[in-house]
Structure formats: C-alpha cells, structure tokens
Design an enzyme around this catalytic site. Structure first.
Site, PDB file in Angstrom:
ATOM      1  N   HIS A   1      83.075  25.512 -53.105  1.00 43.58           N
ATOM      2  CA  HIS A   1      81.960  25.309 -54.034  1.00 43.58           C
ATOM      3  C   HIS A   1      80.667  25.440 -53.267  1.00 43.58           C
ATOM      4  O   HIS A   1      80.534  24.861 -52.172  1.00 43.58           O
ATOM      5  CB  HIS A   1      82.027  23.935 -54.703  1.00 43.58           C
ATOM      6  CG  HIS A   1      83.196  23.827 -55.617  1.00 43.58           C
ATOM      7  ND1 HIS A   1      83.246  24.474 -56.821  1.00 43.58           N
ATOM      8  CD2 HIS A   1      84.388  23.202 -55.462  1.00 43.58           C
ATOM      9  CE1 HIS A   1      84.410  24.234 -57.388  1.00 43.58           C
ATOM     10  NE2 HIS A   1      85.131  23.477 -56.573  1.00 43.58           N
TER      11      HIS A   1
ATOM     12  N   TYR B   1      71.894  27.374 -56.165  1.00 43.94           N
ATOM     13  CA  TYR B   1      72.867  28.365 -55.704  1.00 43.94           C
ATOM     14  C   TYR B   1      72.280  29.422 -54.762  1.00 43.94           C
ATOM     15  O   TYR B   1      73.008  30.315 -54.306  1.00 43.94           O
ATOM     16  CB  TYR B   1      73.501  29.054 -56.922  1.00 43.94           C
ATOM     17  CG  TYR B   1      74.257  28.086 -57.805  1.00 43.94           C
ATOM     18  CD1 TYR B   1      75.410  27.456 -57.353  1.00 43.94           C
ATOM     19  CD2 TYR B   1      73.807  27.770 -59.090  1.00 43.94           C
ATOM     20  CE1 TYR B   1      76.097  26.554 -58.157  1.00 43.94           C
ATOM     21  CE2 TYR B   1      74.495  26.878 -59.905  1.00 43.94           C
ATOM     22  CZ  TYR B   1      75.635  26.276 -59.429  1.00 43.94           C
ATOM     23  OH  TYR B   1      76.322  25.376 -60.215  1.00 43.94           O
TER      24      TYR B   1
END
Ligand code: DQA
Length: 144
Positions: A98, A23
């Site tokens: 996402h 991430y």
C-alpha cells in the site's frame, strides 16, 4: 529468469493525478519503467484493473505463471473475500503493498483481508514500497 507480476487494483490507474498529497505526483507507468531498468535480472509484468472479478482473474493467471506477485488491491483490500481467496489459492508468493499508511487513515482502511495470505506486506512507503518489495524478492531469490 524468475517472473514477478505487479498487479494494481481500482483507481491506481490515476496515480499522478489522484490525491497527490497522499499518493504522490508520479504515474505508475513512469515509475514502472524505472523499476524495470533497476530490476533487469527478473521479468516484471504490470497489470491494473478497476473491477474486482478481473483482479481475481489476473491473480489466478499470474499466480500460476509467475514466481511472485506484488499486489496492491487498493480499496478491495478492505472488502474482498474473493480476492483474498485468490491470493490463498495461487502458488506464487504474494507481497502486499500500500502506498499510504492505511493504519493512519480512516478506520475502514484498517481492515486488511489479504495480509494473512501474503508472504509480507509493506505500507506507507509511497511508490517506493514497490521497489522495496522487489528488493525483498531479489533477496529471496538469492537465498534460495
Ligand atoms: C491504497 C490504500 C487503499 O485504502 C485505497 O483504497 C487505495 C490505495 C494505497 O496504496 O495506499 O486505493 O491501497
């Protein structure tokens, strides 16, 4: 001025600390500051919640007072009929984001219950997915 609401789901409050190899190393709060500077022609709000029902409440509230929602429902993307129903219910156009490419990950992440109700979806661009979603919003606004 058009309104864009960014809504993030569970565990995205940990961006910058959480699995940085997936991430990235930047917090969403820091990234959001730069987004607000670049896209100053629209009013952008940011909310994050870890609780499914609170995300339904946020989508309902923002979905009637914003023109667009950029939504990363995180893990609830793969499980929540309630959030899918909220996305379908509101007049705002919803763009799904996402950070990671969910289709390269575990099989349970390959299910996206929200995508069918979204105007468009982006995945795998890292945090830049939010910037790309905003660019898309700007082009939609310009063409209408
Ligand atoms: C995520 C992908 C989801 O599978 C995961 O549960 C997340 C983040 C993403 O942005 O890549 O929390 O939505």
């Amino acid at each position: 001025m058009k309104r864009v609401a960014i809504i993030n789901g569970p565990n995205l409050n940990l961006l910058g600390k959480r699995e940085p190899e997936i991430y990235g190393g930047e917090s969403f709060e820091d990234y959001f500051k730069s987004l607000k500077q670049v896209f100053s022609a629209v009013e952008i709000s940011y909310d994050q919640h870890n609780v499914e029902g609170e995300l339904v409440n946020l989508i309902q509230a923002r979905g009637f007072d914003s023109d667009y929602i950029i939504l990363n429902a995180a893990a609830y993307t793969h499980t929540s009929v309630a959030i899918a129903d909220a996305v379908a219910a509101v007049p705002a156009e919803v763009i799904g984001v996402h950070i990671s490419n969910i289709y390269q990950r575990e099989v349970e992440r390959h299910v996206d219950l929200l995508a069918g109700y979204c105007k468009a979806c982006l995945f795998g661009f890292g945090l830049e997915g939010y910037r790309l979603a905003l660019q898309f919003v700007m082009s939609e606004i310009d063409s209408n």
